[in-house]
Design a protein around this motif. Sequence first.
Motif: not given
Length: 619
Positions: A144-150, A152-156, A175-179, A254-259
């Motif tokens: 994905l163009a956004d590194p954070g969203l990219n 996040a989809q695997y973390i989800s 029922q899984l998260p959409p991303d 370390p700079s990419a906290t994902n909540a």
Amino acid sequence: MSPFSQAAPLASSPSRNRRASFLVALLAIALCASAPAQAQSSSSSSSSQQSSSSTVAAPSTPNVSPLSRSASITAGGSATTLETSEPLFDLAAALNACGYDDDLAHSDPVRAAIRADVEASVAASPEAQTVRAALCAYVHKHDLADPGLNLAQYISLSLYLTPPPELTPVLDETQLPPDSTQVVNILPLLRTFNEATQLHALWIKYRPQYEELVARVHDPLTNVILTTDHYLNLPVSSYDGRRFLVLLEPLLAPSATNARIYGSDYIVVTSPAAEPKGSVRYDQIRHTYLHYVIEPMVYSRASAMDRLLPLLKTVQNSPLEFNYKSDIVALITECMIKAVEDHTMAINLPMPVKPDPQAQRLDRVDQERYTAEMIIYERQAEATRRNAVDLDMRHGWVLTQYFYDQFAVMQHDGTSLHDAIAPMVYGMDVSREQHRDQQIAFVADTTREIVHRGPRQLIGLDLAESKLMTGDRDGAEDIANKILAQPGTDHNEDRARAHYLLARANLLDQNPEQAVTEFHAALDLSRDPRTLAWCHIYLGRLYDMQQEPDRKKALAEYHAALNLRDDRPDTKAAAESGLKAPFALPKREHTSSDQEDDNSPFDPTGKAEKEAYKPPPQP
């Protein structure tokens, strides 16, 4: 005896019975959709087995699916956990093997060691090389163009997986998260990669380093939780069906906290930095914890927030994300969190040195000098905090100043947020805040919210409201009665909502006497202007519709509804209409067929009756 007991003779006539039933259906269904905003639902978390203690603890059941483990926690267990996750480790290792190098230079050395071992396994096996090529092709195809969203989809996805070697979703794909559904097909490749590179053996090998990092984070994280609870005057968290989960994964940046928020679980995925050893973004963890603490209190008063809807107009030109421009509850929650963070922010000013009270001779001049220095320090510190509030306001968080001032009052009075939040919400002067917000010159950009929310499902009273609206009265009443059976305070808004729902269900069940009892119970408990107003409106309509109407009492109820100043147009219109004329059913012309149908089966939904009032189609 209830004044509505005179309505009993209606049952003697089938025609009257049907018409009375249509009345109560009309009364009850009219407001089924007016329930407060939906609460969070569907519990989930990540699989792991790292244990810790005290305030930040881990559940004792290792290596089970997130939903199974979450369901197994008993009341009184820990609400806040610090853990690690093998499925997350596997996905993070796969991403690192496919070129995920973000913030590698600042990561803990264990990240480089694991990457080297994975690379050695791949180099030693042609099969592993083939598997990695296929895996990386999939990863790059789904960039994905956004590194954070990219990321996040695997973390989800990892949060909903069973431990290896299965690595299968614990939920149906719908029922899984959409991303996560965008990358769910990576799982067959991940299983093969796990086997080819022996990731489970690496997980075991590096457990001591993971445990050391968890131990380093444990005490500072515990302090963050305790100091936050102390500031808000809240009791230490205990398990109440919700959890605050912190997952530590050194293979991430370390700079990419994902909540994120998944139902009733608030999850933070973070990675420790190399320097200082084991340090993480405690500010972002605390921000998520404030969501965990504050959101339920705000959402429980969501219907009372409707009077604040005009404030959304003031942020339409702000740089906020669309969610905050369209959802007043989300905006209020975030502004309240910003106010807490501004009150408790670290001030980069030297603190005056306090004289030693144990000194043999305490110089009065020293004490006076210290007092004067502290006054200056507090003024400078408050100016710094006010500057932060002003910046938040200019970023679009327009209620930060209001809540900042309210939190100051709360601290002065020594009350808890549980006690103070109702006056904060109900006592806000909307016109004054709207005028102040209109004077704000917004900045051109804003920081992105780190907390992402998973899909919501209806639970509790929100589910009961939905059941009532769709005709499942038994299901709605069962939920409401369970709420009332739980221990609660005398002024609990959930209990008031439960009585209000039961009142409308009783109207549908043609039991006006019990409906009156439930409406009065809701009036005794609720502090929500909308709930209170509509209880009075319903009572007024029932007084109007008695076999012997009591117009005087009906007028008193309509006046009471107006005096509550619920700002919703439908409330005002209903109360004013009741003052102008007694409430009555719509009139229609009767035909001979109406008389013939008097003994026809009654439709409890009122649909056929309502259809009969429609005007005839135009030729």
